[in-house]
Design a protein around this motif. Sequence first.
Motif, mmCIF file in Angstrom:
data_model
loop_
_atom_site.group_PDB
_atom_site.id
_atom_site.type_symbol
_atom_site.label_atom_id
_atom_site.label_comp_id
_atom_site.label_asym_id
_atom_site.label_seq_id
_atom_site.Cartn_x
_atom_site.Cartn_y
_atom_site.Cartn_z
ATOM 1 N N TRP A 37 52.241 17.876 82.687
ATOM 2 C CA TRP A 37 53.192 18.618 81.851
ATOM 3 C C TRP A 37 54.256 17.677 81.303
ATOM 4 N N SER B 18 53.211 25.991 75.811
ATOM 5 C CA SER B 18 52.829 24.584 75.702
ATOM 6 C C SER B 18 51.504 24.467 74.953
ATOM 7 N N THR C 193 49.696 18.442 78.484
ATOM 8 C CA THR C 193 50.214 19.591 77.736
ATOM 9 C C THR C 193 51.692 19.373 77.470
ATOM 10 N N GLN D 85 55.357 20.889 76.407
ATOM 11 C CA GLN D 85 56.154 22.116 76.360
ATOM 12 C C GLN D 85 56.780 22.289 74.985
#
Length: 394
Positions: free
Chosen positions: A258, A207, A233, A235
């Motif tokens: 995420w 990531s 972040t 992926q």
Amino acid sequence: MSQTSTIGPPSQRQHRFADECVIGQVFHCPPIYNLIFSCVSPGTLVRIGLSCRAAYIASRDFSQRAFNIHRHLSRFIVKPLAFRSLQARTGTLIAGSNVLQFLDRTFYPEADMDLYVHPGHTREVLDFIVEREGYRFKPHSRQRLDYREIVPHEWDGTQDRGKPLHYRIKGVKSVFSFEKHGPECPLKIQIIECAASPFDTIINFHSTCVMNFITFDAAYSLYPVATFEERNTLQVWRERPFHDLTVVNKYSERGFTWFSTLTASTFSQVSSFHASEDRTVGDRYTWKVALNIQGVDLRPPMNSSSSIFQCDPVIYNGWSLLERDEGIITVYNPIESTLFRYNYSTANAILQFELCRFMLRPCLRGRMLPPSNDPLEKERRPWFVNSVLQVLLW
């Protein structure tokens, strides 16, 4: 009519600049501004530094100490100048969570140090870690006990490149683990021998929050706003899917949100990932922290036929993030030729075309033929390092 510079008594005078008032005095007191700056993000630190002269001087003073590379390296490296000279000589990059700690001004006690090495420089880096830094090789079950039996001294850059590999991490040829006793716990360094280049491996990390690296002269973050300001972040798709949520949980615990993909509802929220844009290292979206190189031995000419090449080759790489199969992937064209000492990448089709034209010049066609077995001829063969840089920067 005479002009006066003030209206009213001095006690009512309004100050034009922060360093003229009481608040500005904060920036003349290191214990106070150090405490303030240690709690703000990099972007906020920059904005404060732009507010007035005193704030600029204070923020610069703080940054010089906060981003002290020798202090950062000292946990793993006893001889930081010698190590950085090794980086300058070989183009070795520090990457992963170690660099995230450096730029984020934080500390992960369990983190090790990961070094990413160009083809042909692995043995030199391995020898340095063992002979100069006192680490011991910790082979895995499929490796020989002596790394010198795995990695030869010589590397033939005239051989064909771009051979397919079967390592589970994209861009990685081999991983070597080293360990030594530290003051509080064992210290671990992993040396990653890259198949094409360190950048090719880093840009395919899991990531974006770990797409940061340190060269001999600077630290770079490719997604600084998303990583350090928004704590997000993204992926990046890989051939091997996640079998568990270990990585997701680890970075969630470190404060990152995420994203597995960019949807229409989240695109405006995470536009700092700059999807579908052609990127280059050092572009306007990159955060670069220049490091003091006093005492660092710069790279000598590769041989008597090659020009001086004293910058790190990572800055001449490019890439782009694109949506593919309900996920995000990094896209770029590899530049792998026996004309050049190092491998590069670009997402710019025009640059790719110009490089192809350069490599097909009549005077260079001989370099594209099968390599000679004459060691002396190989040793004297010039590397066209400046030429590729001129094309990439045209």
